[in-house]
Design a protein around this motif. Structure first.
Motif, mmCIF file in Angstrom:
data_model
loop_
_atom_site.group_PDB
_atom_site.id
_atom_site.type_symbol
_atom_site.label_atom_id
_atom_site.label_comp_id
_atom_site.label_asym_id
_atom_site.label_seq_id
_atom_site.Cartn_x
_atom_site.Cartn_y
_atom_site.Cartn_z
ATOM 1 N N GLY A 47 59.576 36.843 45.393
ATOM 2 C CA GLY A 47 58.284 36.188 45.309
ATOM 3 C C GLY A 47 57.734 36.171 43.897
ATOM 4 N N GLU A 48 56.628 35.466 43.739
ATOM 5 C CA GLU A 48 55.927 35.407 42.465
ATOM 6 C C GLU A 48 55.295 36.771 42.180
ATOM 7 N N THR A 49 55.163 37.069 40.898
ATOM 8 C CA THR A 49 54.545 38.338 40.515
ATOM 9 C C THR A 49 53.139 38.100 39.996
ATOM 10 N N VAL A 50 52.274 39.060 40.277
ATOM 11 C CA VAL A 50 50.871 38.996 39.861
ATOM 12 C C VAL A 50 50.510 40.322 39.211
ATOM 13 N N PHE A 51 49.954 40.263 37.997
ATOM 14 C CA PHE A 51 49.486 41.474 37.329
ATOM 15 C C PHE A 51 48.100 41.814 37.866
ATOM 16 N N ALA A 52 47.958 43.057 38.374
ATOM 17 C CA ALA A 52 46.689 43.478 38.981
ATOM 18 C C ALA A 52 46.163 44.751 38.341
ATOM 19 N N GLY A 53 46.219 44.812 37.016
ATOM 20 C CA GLY A 53 45.590 45.914 36.282
ATOM 21 C C GLY A 53 46.065 47.279 36.734
ATOM 22 N N PHE A 54 45.111 48.095 37.194
ATOM 23 C CA PHE A 54 45.423 49.448 37.652
ATOM 24 C C PHE A 54 45.669 49.509 39.154
ATOM 25 N N GLY A 55 45.585 48.365 39.829
ATOM 26 C CA GLY A 55 45.810 48.349 41.267
ATOM 27 C C GLY A 55 44.717 49.044 42.051
ATOM 28 N N ILE A 56 43.496 49.026 41.508
ATOM 29 C CA ILE A 56 42.357 49.722 42.115
ATOM 30 C C ILE A 56 41.512 48.736 42.918
ATOM 31 N N LYS A 57 41.002 49.203 44.047
ATOM 32 C CA LYS A 57 40.091 48.388 44.854
ATOM 33 C C LYS A 57 38.987 49.281 45.419
ATOM 34 N N THR A 58 37.842 49.300 44.732
ATOM 35 C CA THR A 58 36.680 50.049 45.189
ATOM 36 C C THR A 58 35.446 49.155 45.076
ATOM 37 N N ASP A 59 34.336 49.631 45.600
ATOM 38 C CA ASP A 59 33.085 48.867 45.476
ATOM 39 C C ASP A 59 32.657 48.739 44.024
ATOM 40 N N GLU A 60 33.016 49.721 43.232
ATOM 41 C CA GLU A 60 32.609 49.739 41.822
ATOM 42 C C GLU A 60 33.518 48.888 40.937
ATOM 43 N N TYR A 61 34.813 48.909 41.224
ATOM 44 C CA TYR A 61 35.795 48.216 40.380
ATOM 45 C C TYR A 61 36.926 47.723 41.274
ATOM 46 N N ASN A 62 37.299 46.453 41.114
ATOM 47 C CA ASN A 62 38.295 45.853 42.009
ATOM 48 C C ASN A 62 39.220 44.944 41.219
ATOM 49 N N ASP A 63 40.463 45.412 40.992
ATOM 50 C CA ASP A 63 41.454 44.601 40.274
ATOM 51 C C ASP A 63 41.868 43.368 41.061
ATOM 52 N N TYR A 64 41.616 43.345 42.353
ATOM 53 C CA TYR A 64 42.030 42.229 43.213
ATOM 54 C C TYR A 64 40.900 41.230 43.459
ATOM 55 N N ARG A 65 39.816 41.375 42.753
ATOM 56 C CA ARG A 65 38.609 40.584 43.006
ATOM 57 C C ARG A 65 38.848 39.080 42.935
#
Length: 496
Positions: free
Chosen positions: A129-147
């Motif tokens: 599949g295609e690759t996607v860079f998602a920073g640190f891979g973090i998903k919280t209310d404060e910070y979300n690389d997948y936003r």
């Protein structure tokens, strides 16, 4: 392994020729040839990286038990020197990675052990599949690389670490490889590729690790470490390099996630077992004094390493930590041959499962056949074969104990660095946490090949290796002969 990286960062480098030129030590009871023979055997392909839960690890543990018996040790726990407990294990049978074009055709092969390795608890699966860079891979209310990105049916690329600033909430959540993989999978991704970041230790991603975070295991989700060539290829169409993205995210405290316009084929075959038997090896020399023999000096070193991947790649672990195990065997032999017998009992413990979270040492401490207050001190030996001088952690917590070793070094080995830290660390941690004074024997500048396939016997500094073990022997005999009274953790006293 993650449990030692802070020692690398805090270590200092002293020119080997200068230091060794100062060391005019007495005849050592430690045989350097025997040390190296033991290291060469334990780090050979025969034991395939000494992964807990494997036949090879069990064979290595039985070898150590035999060496202990030959050195005059007796079982401490029942009739056997093997202390059994359960550990999860993942057998990585094969792994392939290719870059592919838009028609799903392979364009560039990547090689296991050169361009990538698997996380020790990777899942299995054949994905593309295609690759996607998602920073640190973090998903919280404060910070979300997948936003602002969609990772469904794609392969996610993330930095290994957590963001380098402190979260307002106090926690980034589970930032372990399993934690990041779990988030990516929940969002629809098919696999995860972990990459390095600036000032990472060690400075390569082609290293073995079974420190993957808490269960449950993700059976069908491949987890890959990308080396430099694979990382450069994945980012080749983007305007910035990974290190630049790292600095941008750090500066803005905001995601810079992006599609890479590169696709990858990944095929991993692994077999996971939630519980397989593994073993600590435990023996002891009974003290010669009728009263003091009920007090104990404990010596420890971990036998496990990070195993193998496929049928050609294994991680030897010569310094980490065949060196420490060889040191314990040599000290046991030296005590056995010495005309002076210890008044206190000396316990030797070779731990399993240090690399996956200090599990062997925790298990031993939780099941000691005596109370913690009966233990005078614990000396831990981890990565003692490389480097240019001796380093011993523990001074900030147990200064009197550390000074015992320093005085012995001043009289003999003359190699001790002044750099130190508090109590615990690695397998000493579980002992430190129950109030047992600890010293952590290692070296300065000794982590160049940490968890890499290059951690081989020929990289060891035999002179330093012998002298670290010699100092460990002298310290053991000093403590075992009524020359130290337990002290409380100085750092805790200050805090209270």
């Amino acid at each position: 392994m993650m449990w030692k990286y802070y020692l690398f960062l805090s270590g200092i480098s002293i020119t080997c020729q200068t230091v060794l030129g100062q060391a005019n030590i007495e005849q050592s009871p430690i045989d350097s040839k025997d040390l190296m023979t033991t290291v060469k055997f334990l780090s050979s392909e025969r034991f395939k990286g000494r992964l807990p839960g494997t036949v090879e690890y069990e064979q290595a543990s039985r070898y150590v038990a035999t060496r202990f018996k030959n050195a005059g040790l007796n079982p401490l726990l029942g009739n056997s020197m093997l202390q059994e407990f359960d550990e999860e294990v993942n057998y990585i049978l094969d792994a392939k990675v290719f870059l592919i074009d838009q028609n799903n055709r392979p364009t560039q092969p990547m090689y296991l052990g050169e361009d990538f390795v698997c996380r020790g608890f990777t899942g299995s699966g054949e994905v593309r599949g295609e690759t996607v860079f998602a920073g640190f891979g973090i998903k919280t209310d404060e910070y979300n690389d997948y936003r602002s990105i969609d990772v469904r049916n794609k392969i996610v690329i993330v930095f290994k670490s957590a963001p380098p600033w402190k979260p307002i909430s106090g926690s980034w959540g589970d930032t372990s490889p399993r934690g990041k993989a779990r988030i990516a999978k929940e969002l629809g991704a098919k696999a995860i590729i972990i990459i390095g970041e600036p000032q990472m230790t060690p400075n390569t991603m082609v290293y073995g690790s079974i420190a993957c975070g808490p269960k449950p295991h993700i059976v069908d989700f491949p987890m890959i470490h990308a080396g430099s060539r694979l990382t450069d290829s994945l980012f080749s169409k983007l305007p910035f390099k990974p290190a630049e993205y790292y600095e941008m995210i750090k500066r803005d405290k905001a995601p810079h996630s992006i599609e890479t316009d590169k696709s990858v084929y990944i095929n991993v075959r692994a077999v996971y077992h939630e519980a397989k038997k593994t073993y600590n090896v435990v023996g002891y020399i009974e003290g010669s004094d009728p009263k003091l023999k009920h007090e104990y000096v404990i010596l420890g070193a971990h036998l496990d390493h990070v195993g193998y991947q496929g049928d050609r790649l294994y991680f030897p672990g010569a310094n980490d930590n065949a060196s420490g195990v060889a040191g314990l065997i040599a000290i046991a032999n030296a005590i056995n041959k010495s005309a002076t017998k210890p008044l206190r009992s000396v316990v030797f413990v070779v731990f399993s499962s240090e690399e996956s979270g200090l599990k062997g040492s925790k298990h031993f401490v939780a099941n000691m056949p005596f109370t913690a207050d009966k233990v005078v001190a614990m000396l831990n030996f981890d990565c003692v074969g490389q480097g240019d001088s001796i380093a011993i952690g523990g001074k900030l917590s147990y200064p009197k104990l550390w000074k015992k070793a320093k005085k012995l070094d001043h009289k003999t080995t003359k190699l001790l660095s002044p750099r130190t830290f508090g109590g615990g660390g690695s397998d000493a941690q579980a002992f430190h946490e129950v109030g047992i004074p600890t010293l952590y024997f290692h070296t300065s500048g000794g982590y160049k090949f940490l968890h890499q396939i290059t951690d081989k016997p020929e990289t060891l500094n035999v002179l330093v290796f012998e002298k670290v073990v010699h100092l460990g022997y002298l310290t053991t005999m000093e403590l075992a002969n009524k020359n130290y009274k337990r002290e409380m953790d100085r750092q805790k006293r200050k805090a209270s």
